[in-house]
Design a protein around this motif. Structure first.
Motif: not given
Length: 68
Positions: A16, A12, A60-64, A57, A66
């Motif tokens: 990402l 992941n 990368l501006k994602v939720k953990t 996270a 993800d």
């Protein structure tokens, strides 16, 4: 032997990071982590710690979740 969590995290993370067009060095700078840490996480050599997962996270501006 790589644990399932490490394998999934590694897959992941790389997906990402490359999707955002970032090098490992770019991500390490954004996350405030050593490039070696990013490399070891992507290759599954290191277990992701909660604080590290959060920093990545965030960078990368994602939720953990993800990443996990």
């Amino acid at each position: 032997i790589m644990s399932t969590v490490s394998q999934r995290f590694a897959t992941n993370l790389k997906r990402l990071r490359t999707k955002m067009g970032l090098s490992q060095m770019d991500l390490s700078s954004k996350a405030g982590l050593d490039v070696t840490t990013i490399n070891e996480l992507e290759s599954g050599k290191r277990q992701p710690m909660l604080k590290t997962t959060w920093k990545i996270a965030n960078a990368l501006k994602v939720k953990t979740k993800d990443l996990l």
